[in-house]
Write an enzyme that holds these catalytic residues in place. Structure first.
Site, short mmCIF file in Angstrom:
data_model
loop_
_atom_site.label_atom_id
_atom_site.label_comp_id
_atom_site.label_asym_id
_atom_site.label_seq_id
_atom_site.Cartn_x
_atom_site.Cartn_y
_atom_site.Cartn_z
N TYR B 439 4.40 -2.16 -0.89
CA TYR B 439 3.19 -3.00 -1.40
C TYR B 439 3.24 -3.32 -2.77
O TYR B 439 3.97 -2.94 -3.37
CB TYR B 439 1.79 -2.39 -1.07
CG TYR B 439 1.39 -0.86 -1.35
CD1 TYR B 439 1.98 -0.10 -2.48
CD2 TYR B 439 0.17 -0.38 -1.09
CE1 TYR B 439 1.55 1.02 -2.98
CE2 TYR B 439 -0.13 0.88 -1.20
CZ TYR B 439 0.45 1.65 -2.15
OH TYR B 439 0.15 2.72 -2.70
N GLU B 440 2.33 -4.06 -3.26
CA GLU B 440 2.60 -5.01 -4.48
C GLU B 440 3.76 -5.66 -4.82
O GLU B 440 4.37 -5.71 -5.74
CB GLU B 440 2.19 -3.67 -5.80
CG GLU B 440 0.97 -2.97 -5.53
CD GLU B 440 -0.26 -3.79 -5.35
OE1 GLU B 440 -0.22 -4.93 -5.48
OE2 GLU B 440 -1.32 -3.22 -4.83
#
Lengths: 595, 595
Positions: B439-440
């Site tokens: 994620y990110e």
């Protein structure tokens, strides 16, 4: 799209690389002509994708259910699938024809195992565990024991387990406490607790045959006092049918990261009736018969899970539209390109594919050694094959499970956020595959087995033979420009492995911690070299087809993937060599209380 | 033993390596004298091990519960722990003093974040997500928006989220469809579906402030038509208190591999009332403000989970008795030696430790750049710090999450079969940590950001400055025999990184796929070099103490672990260099339909 078995690739290896038809005169191979093998693999492929794969998620989500009457229910559909498996004769595939088996070579049954393990690892472990138990009885059991148990196990009517681990003893079996008291009538009473018993209790088969390690009262301490016993769940009656319920019980199931569909049992033996297999205090030797069989099988699991995950990742990478190719749109009509256009996505897929195709050849090549060590009429061939099996079993197990897990993790990564959810299959592959690096001896134990036992056996005969074989291959193809990249890569990897082997010989005896500290890097280096050899052989076979004008893209692609292996995987060899040569000092320098 | 925060190690880095007291004249550091920082870290350590760590397993087993009224209940104990967290003033730590914050430097709050993320990653994400939302409003919001939202968010009374991803668009935000219709009164009506929204709905705070990316009606297609909106769950009334319930709803939770204690929400916006942050169609820039903040935070998670797992593995390795040392019994009274005696177990623990201690320094050193780029009165320092932050954020994120996950996997391996069960904490660390690589921005996206955007920015100024700084360090300590192993290792790693950088400059423009194919290996090489620099600086500080006669074993051990890094981790650099120099050809050679 469900799992698609790699039949084409397996046939290429069996037919064009290993050429197993040349062994047609050997007993195990008599009924394994390639056209027959092809039919078997096609049937197994259907079983895997149509029967087993659809149950994989069910097994993960439902898990097994333990009940207070000590019974265990496998996930919905497992019993029916097992009946189909038995009806198809699959448990008998490589079993001894004298006891109802089909007697096919191990190299064929390993190809089938890859499919079942990829489609549904948790399911495949139920019959998988039986193999080891079967091998132990066949190897060490009395004629009466063979007559009673082997036909039922070959038919799959009865399944088997290995009861080794206890709460305080896993790797170090010398500590085991389970007790066996002779009853004077040829039977023993077994008492103790065993843990982590895969397929220890379930509702798939009418009987479960536990192979149990225990210590006979008064036996020596340590590993020299361990014996192996048959402890059937139901004691066979005079007609060989399941009779009285024995005192072995499942007390509960482990909650685990993965393989939820397989029952991992706590087993209690409360005066279970057991029969000694082989001689008193010789249990460890027979245990290793089971274990070595199982270790190759675990290597297969690593390969299989990695390959199933690779397929899922490819499918996702084709369908997921996100971003544009760095070299201009490849799907200009669509809102974005499929992520398969991105080099870093390809890198992950190619990493997996290069290692998995090489690993598939490595397993089948090693499996063939297992056949030849029994079946060849030529003693030199048998000796060489036995040396290879001993030497390479830990490499197959550890290298392919490490790499299989990496392939699963890369497949999760290709999926991005979707890979972390349980809506896609890759999380399960990752979680299921993780155990393969641990059980049947952790990968660290495999590495220690390799450097501490296998390398030095018979004066290093096995590894010397392997080096000579590789040298001969490289020499034989030295002038062939079309194979230059493969022979160069193989030669370089082998030189580094030989360098590492020499280093171990010079430094391992002086300080055994040098060998221990080097062991895992040495095993990785061995695996990289073994796969370089497999790729060189596969490239030779593929190149011959291409040169002959065969336009099947299979062959050209094989060469592309093989080149990727040499150029983008083999560079890791140097890093392992550099690390292992630092020896024990950096690894052991920190005081125990400073961790 | 529960998680023990690495306060001693953090203090060493902050005080003896970074010497943050020298910045006492800068605003953010005025209240961050080392004696104050020490107290803060001691308090945070108690919070982490006494309040948060005991809830980690609870969060994993219970998960969050979604109800048909669109509410979500966090696991038992989370609400009380969050109240404690708020009462302790922790959300305000690095927040702006103009809005109720304590204004401490980021380098301090990152040290605290490591502890909370290690103790309970799922919990730490609730306040963690608020940071990014806070930063976006502080950066781009109007004065009125700042006045309404920042004090509540700094106090932790309200939490924040990032609403970016949609079912068909994650990395490629240009595809997003969520629609914003201006109402003529300064508000917009937002409609669309967002997925994977961490902390999107829960019962910990009285309000949740969603930062939502949407496309204003009539805006250009692609990323140039994206705007950022504040969409509060409850619309603040005239007194700034939660008022009318807005049209943003949680439709369900994702079933995930890990971080079960954090609610990963499907969010539906049905004519939600939203307020534009900054200007129309400028949403992406502000999104990156949130994102960059979050990326460093994710790097912290990788480090944190890896370290918690390392600690669990050490504890297990001390207690588990199995086998004997290769050099003779170390626990002769006991039935076996603790497995910590085995070199291969030590190898795994040392691998983790060397990378994690180096990683901790890397995060704090980078965090300090984040402070200096705002706080320094010297423009040259600000520029250099901003260059470093831009350049190194993807390295911190991807390298430390890759390595953190490896540390978790190695910790599972040290546990053997126990590690695969859910009775020990390491399975959860592994499962929780896995998301940090995704994620990110997946780690592949980080690598592309590094080679495609950050390297070339301002004519490569950032990377040149970094090389010059490393060269200066090596030159300054060239004659120092006590640091020779560190300067040699650093010099060699930097030379390889420079070689790779040159290769990218020469080959990346000609064919962008060369840059893409090289990106992940380049990022790994950068991470290895950055940690070599951190280790060289730490070794210098530790060596100074040892030379001065300090007998605290902390310093001697630091040198031992640092040497391990150079000797047993840095050899990986050459492998990454060799791989990346093969370019796009092997990676892209296979036709798309041949996968």
């Amino acid at each position: 799209m469900s799992y698609q078995a790699p039949v084409r690739d397996q046939l290429f290896i069996l037919r064009e690389v290993l050429d197993i038809d040349r062994y047609a005169s050997l007993p195990a191979f008599a009924d394994a002509a390639m056209d027959v093998v092809e039919q078997i693999l096609e049937e197994a492929s259907k079983l895997a994708s149509e029967v087993l794969a659809p149950l994989n998620v069910v097994g993960d989500k439902q898990g097994c259910v333990w009940r207070s009457d000590n019974t265990v229910t496998a996930p919905a559909g497992f019993k029916a699938a097992y009946d189909t498996f038995v009806a198809g004769g699959w448990p008998a595939l490589s079993a001894d024809p004298d006891y109802g088996g089909q007697g096919l070579p191990a190299v064929v049954s390993l190809a089938v195992s890859e499919m079942t393990s990829a489609a549904n690892m948790a399911f495949a472990m139920y019959p998988g565990l039986s193999h080891g138990a079967y091998a132990a009885i066949r190897n060490g059991g009395s004629q009466a024991q063979k007559d009673i148990y082997l036909p039922k196990m070959a038919a799959g009517t009865w399944t088997g387990t290995m009861n080794l681990t206890e709460p305080h003893c896993g790797t170090d079996l010398g500590l085991l406490r389970t007790k066996a008291v002779p009853q004077g009538d040829g039977t023993y009473r077994i008492s103790g607790q065993k843990i982590w018993i895969s397929a220890g209790e379930h509702d798939l088969s009418e009987n479960i045959i536990h192979l149990v390690l225990a210590r006979i009262e008064g036996a020596p301490a340590g590993v020299r006092g361990i014996s192996l016993f048959i402890v059937p769940k139901f004691i066979p009656d005079a007609h060989g049918q399941p009779g009285v319920r024995n005192g072995v019980k499942c007390l509960g199931l482990e909650e685990k990261m993965g393989i939820h569909g397989n029952a991992t049992c706590v087993m209690s033996h409360e005066d279970s009736v057991g029969w000694l297999v082989g001689e008193e205090n010789q249990g460890l030797r027979l245990m290793f018969v089971m274990m070595n069989e199982a270790r190759i099988g675990v290597g297969v699991q690593g390969l299989a899970q990695g390959h199933a995950a690779y397929q899922a990742a490819v499918e996702f990478a084709r369908e997921r539209l996100q971003g544009r190719s760095l070299t201009g749109p490849k799907n200009p009509e669509g809102p974005a390109d499929p992520i398969l256009v991105h080099p870093d996505v390809r890198r992950m897929l190619m990493d997996s594919r290069a290692v998995l195709e090489g690993g598939r050849a490595f397993i089948l090549w090693t499996g063939l050694q297992g056949d030849l060590m029994h079946a060849s009429p030529d003693e030199a061939v048998r000796t060489k094959a036995a040396d290879y099996m001993a030497l390479l079993t830990p490499v197959v197990k550890a290298f392919l499970t490490d790499r299989g897990f990496k392939a699963c993790s890369d497949a999760v990564q290709v999926h991005g956020g979707s890979g972390f959810t349980e809506h896609f299959p890759v999380s399960q592959y990752l979680r299921d595959c993780r155990i393969s690096m641990i059980y049947e001896g952790t990968n660290g134990v495999q590495a220690l087995d390799l450097v501490g036992r296998k390398l030095a056996a018979d004066g290093g005969r096995g590894v010397m033979t392997f080096f000579a074989e590789v040298d001969a291959f490289v020499a034989a193809h030295q002038g062939d420009e079309t194979l230059a990249v493969f022979t160069a890569g193989l030669g370089s990897a082998k030189a580094q492995l030989q360098d590492a082997t020499l280093w171990l010989m010079q430094n391992g005896l002086a300080n055994p911690d040098n060998a221990g500290a080097a062991s895992s890097d040495y095993l990785q280096l061995f695996g990289l070299t073994a796969l370089a050899y497999m790729w060189a052989m596969m490239a030779k076979a593929a190149q011959a087809k291409v040169a002959a004008g065969d336009v099947d893209p299979f062959y050209a692609n094989k060469l592309i993937v093989g080149r990727y292996y040499v150029e983008r995987i083999l560079p890791e060899a140097a890093s392992h060599l550099a690390k292992l040569k630092t020896g024990a000092a950096p690894v052991m320098a920190l005081a125990a209380d400073a961790f």
